[in-house]
Design a protein around this motif. Structure first.
Motif, PDB file in Angstrom:
ATOM      1  N   THR A 196      19.403  18.589   1.868  1.00  0.00           N
ATOM      2  CA  THR A 196      18.348  18.804   0.880  1.00  0.00           C
ATOM      3  C   THR A 196      18.007  17.498   0.199  1.00  0.00           C
ATOM      4  OG1 THR A 196      19.195  21.033   0.427  1.00  0.00           O
ATOM      5  CG2 THR A 196      17.629  20.126  -1.140  1.00  0.00           C
ATOM      6  N   THR A 197      16.731  17.247   0.013  1.00  0.00           N
ATOM      7  CA  THR A 197      16.250  16.113  -0.767  1.00  0.00           C
ATOM      8  C   THR A 197      15.367  16.640  -1.883  1.00  0.00           C
ATOM      9  OG1 THR A 197      14.903  14.092  -0.755  1.00  0.00           O
ATOM     10  CG2 THR A 197      14.404  15.726   0.936  1.00  0.00           C
ATOM     11  N   TYR A 198      15.461  15.979  -3.048  1.00  0.00           N
ATOM     12  CA  TYR A 198      14.783  16.449  -4.238  1.00  0.00           C
ATOM     13  C   TYR A 198      13.801  15.400  -4.749  1.00  0.00           C
ATOM     14  CZ  TYR A 198      18.708  19.712  -4.281  1.00  0.00           C
ATOM     15  OH  TYR A 198      19.638  20.654  -3.924  1.00  0.00           O
ATOM     16  N   CYS A 199      12.733  15.883  -5.294  1.00  0.00           N
ATOM     17  CA  CYS A 199      11.668  15.020  -5.786  1.00  0.00           C
ATOM     18  C   CYS A 199      11.326  15.459  -7.212  1.00  0.00           C
ATOM     19  CB  CYS A 199      10.465  15.209  -4.857  1.00  0.00           C
ATOM     20  SG  CYS A 199       9.151  14.067  -5.084  1.00  0.00           S
ATOM     21  N   ASN A 200      11.273  14.508  -8.135  1.00  0.00           N
ATOM     22  CA  ASN A 200      10.993  14.840  -9.537  1.00  0.00           C
ATOM     23  C   ASN A 200       9.937  13.914 -10.115  1.00  0.00           C
ATOM     24  OD1 ASN A 200      13.166  16.923 -10.225  1.00  0.00           O
ATOM     25  ND2 ASN A 200      14.353  15.278  -9.319  1.00  0.00           N
ATOM     26  N   SER A 201       9.014  14.507 -10.848  1.00  0.00           N
ATOM     27  CA  SER A 201       7.954  13.748 -11.492  1.00  0.00           C
ATOM     28  C   SER A 201       8.073  13.861 -13.008  1.00  0.00           C
ATOM     29  CB  SER A 201       6.592  14.271 -11.039  1.00  0.00           C
ATOM     30  OG  SER A 201       5.553  13.703 -11.809  1.00  0.00           O
ATOM     31  N   SER A 202       7.690  12.805 -13.693  1.00  0.00           N
ATOM     32  CA  SER A 202       7.727  12.831 -15.155  1.00  0.00           C
ATOM     33  C   SER A 202       6.546  13.609 -15.729  1.00  0.00           C
ATOM     34  CB  SER A 202       7.725  11.395 -15.705  1.00  0.00           C
ATOM     35  OG  SER A 202       6.623  10.671 -15.191  1.00  0.00           O
ATOM     36  N   GLU A 222       8.214  25.663 -10.552  1.00  0.00           N
ATOM     37  CA  GLU A 222       7.311  26.468 -11.378  1.00  0.00           C
ATOM     38  C   GLU A 222       6.465  25.593 -12.303  1.00  0.00           C
ATOM     39  OE1 GLU A 222       8.252  30.221  -9.824  1.00  0.00           O
ATOM     40  OE2 GLU A 222       6.739  29.658 -11.294  1.00  0.00           O
ATOM     41  N   ALA A 223       7.053  24.520 -12.798  1.00  0.00           N
ATOM     42  CA  ALA A 223       6.335  23.623 -13.705  1.00  0.00           C
ATOM     43  C   ALA A 223       5.530  22.562 -12.956  1.00  0.00           C
ATOM     44  CB  ALA A 223       7.318  22.943 -14.653  1.00  0.00           C
ATOM     45  N   LYS A 224       5.596  22.599 -11.651  1.00  0.00           N
ATOM     46  CA  LYS A 224       4.895  21.630 -10.784  1.00  0.00           C
ATOM     47  C   LYS A 224       5.296  20.190 -11.133  1.00  0.00           C
ATOM     48  CE  LYS A 224       0.730  22.671  -9.353  1.00  0.00           C
ATOM     49  NZ  LYS A 224      -0.720  22.959  -9.284  1.00  0.00           N
ATOM     50  N   LYS A 225       6.570  20.006 -11.455  1.00  0.00           N
ATOM     51  CA  LYS A 225       7.099  18.664 -11.693  1.00  0.00           C
ATOM     52  C   LYS A 225       8.180  18.298 -10.695  1.00  0.00           C
ATOM     53  CE  LYS A 225       6.258  18.204 -16.657  1.00  0.00           C
ATOM     54  NZ  LYS A 225       6.897  17.918 -17.965  1.00  0.00           N
ATOM     55  N   ASN A 226       8.607  19.258  -9.899  1.00  0.00           N
ATOM     56  CA  ASN A 226       9.649  18.942  -8.930  1.00  0.00           C
ATOM     57  C   ASN A 226       9.437  19.717  -7.644  1.00  0.00           C
ATOM     58  OD1 ASN A 226      11.216  21.579  -9.204  1.00  0.00           O
ATOM     59  ND2 ASN A 226      11.213  20.810 -11.293  1.00  0.00           N
ATOM     60  N   SER A 227      10.063  19.197  -6.613  1.00  0.00           N
ATOM     61  CA  SER A 227       9.929  19.798  -5.288  1.00  0.00           C
ATOM     62  C   SER A 227      11.192  19.501  -4.499  1.00  0.00           C
ATOM     63  CB  SER A 227       8.708  19.216  -4.570  1.00  0.00           C
ATOM     64  OG  SER A 227       8.542  19.791  -3.300  1.00  0.00           O
ATOM     65  N   SER A 228      11.419  20.283  -3.475  1.00  0.00           N
ATOM     66  CA  SER A 228      12.574  20.029  -2.619  1.00  0.00           C
ATOM     67  C   SER A 228      12.228  20.328  -1.173  1.00  0.00           C
ATOM     68  CB  SER A 228      13.773  20.878  -3.059  1.00  0.00           C
ATOM     69  OG  SER A 228      13.498  22.248  -2.880  1.00  0.00           O
ATOM     70  N   LEU A 229      12.963  19.660  -0.304  1.00  0.00           N
ATOM     71  CA  LEU A 229      12.896  19.906   1.134  1.00  0.00           C
ATOM     72  C   LEU A 229      14.317  20.206   1.599  1.00  0.00           C
ATOM     73  CD1 LEU A 229      12.146  19.711   4.149  1.00  0.00           C
ATOM     74  CD2 LEU A 229      12.108  17.224   3.886  1.00  0.00           C
ATOM     75  N   HIS A 230      14.501  21.342   2.216  1.00  0.00           N
ATOM     76  CA  HIS A 230      15.813  21.756   2.714  1.00  0.00           C
ATOM     77  C   HIS A 230      15.736  21.924   4.219  1.00  0.00           C
ATOM     78  CE1 HIS A 230      19.744  23.773   2.580  1.00  0.00           C
ATOM     79  NE2 HIS A 230      19.233  24.606   3.471  1.00  0.00           N
TER      80      HIS A 230
END
Lengths: 111, 112
Positions: free
Chosen positions: B20-26, B67-75
């Motif tokens: 899994t890789t995670y992506c986060n936006s401010s 849900e907040a459209k600030k993060n995403s993941s790829l599994h």
């Protein structure tokens, strides 16, 4: 394969020179964007063209300029080359802001 | 400025393990895209997520948008050697969807 082509594949230039890189878009795509990718880094957005006009730009100086032609092909021009300009230059075509379809890139080395 | 953070930077797994890789936006993203780049290759578009809480699957790959459209993941389930490469997320911020802001990528190595 995406159908996006770039030329040349490799290029060696001297500091201070100018370079032009070329890109042909995938059929049906109306938007082209250019990216710079240094080794081990993610692509950095240079600019985007739509209908022959630049409609988005990243944090690159004015010596990075471009053109888009009526057939949606594009050029990236870099003036006064610096050593730090050495990178892989990627062109991507898209339909609006959808997924970007990348070409194989041009590897530019500035000595 | 607007940034997209991606973790981990590297991941080494045995073939068959999950990844899994995670992506986060401010800030809130209008959409997020995922790309895969094989060594020596160019980024290849995988998917775009637009809706809050969206989940999409492509075979062994599952993509989620928070849900907040600030993060995403790829599994990736049960990794294979063909999964080797660097996975990038790239997001557009509301008000400037012409500019894709890229994460630094997660490099995946798979031991056979």
């Amino acid at each position: 394969e995406t159908g996006v082509t770039q030329s040349p594949t490799h290029l060696i230039k001297t500091r201070g020179q100018q370079v032009t890189l070329r890109c042909s878009s995938q059929s049906g795509h109306n938007t082209v964007s250019w990216y710079q990718q240094a080794l081990g880094q993610g692509p950095q957005f240079i600019f985007q063209y739509y209908r022959e006009e630049e409609n988005g730009r990243g944090n690159f100086p004015p010596r990075f300029s471009g053109l888009q032609f009526p057939n949606y092909s594009s050029e990236l021009n870099v003036n006064a080359l610096e050593l730090d300009d050495s990178a892989l230059y990627l062109c991507a075509s898209s339909l609006g802001q959808g997924g970007r379809y990348f070409g194989p890139g041009t590897r530019l080395t500035v000595t | 400025g607007q940034q997209v953070m991606q973790i981990p930077q590297y991941q080494h797994v045995q073939e068959g393990e999950d990844f899994t890789t995670y992506c986060n936006s401010s800030t809130t993203l209008s959409n997020i895209q995922w790309y895969k780049q094989r060594p020596g290759g160019h980024p290849v578009f995988l998917i775009q997520l637009v809706k809050s809480g969206e989940v999409k699957k492509q075979k062994r790959l599952t993509f989620q948008f928070g849900e907040a459209k600030k993060n995403s993941s790829l599994h990736i389930t049960a990794t294979q050697t063909t999964d080797v490469g660097t996975y990038f997320c790239a997001g557009s911020h509301a008000g400037n969807n012409r500019k894709l802001i890229w994460g630094l990528g997660t490099s995946l190595a798979v031991n056979p």
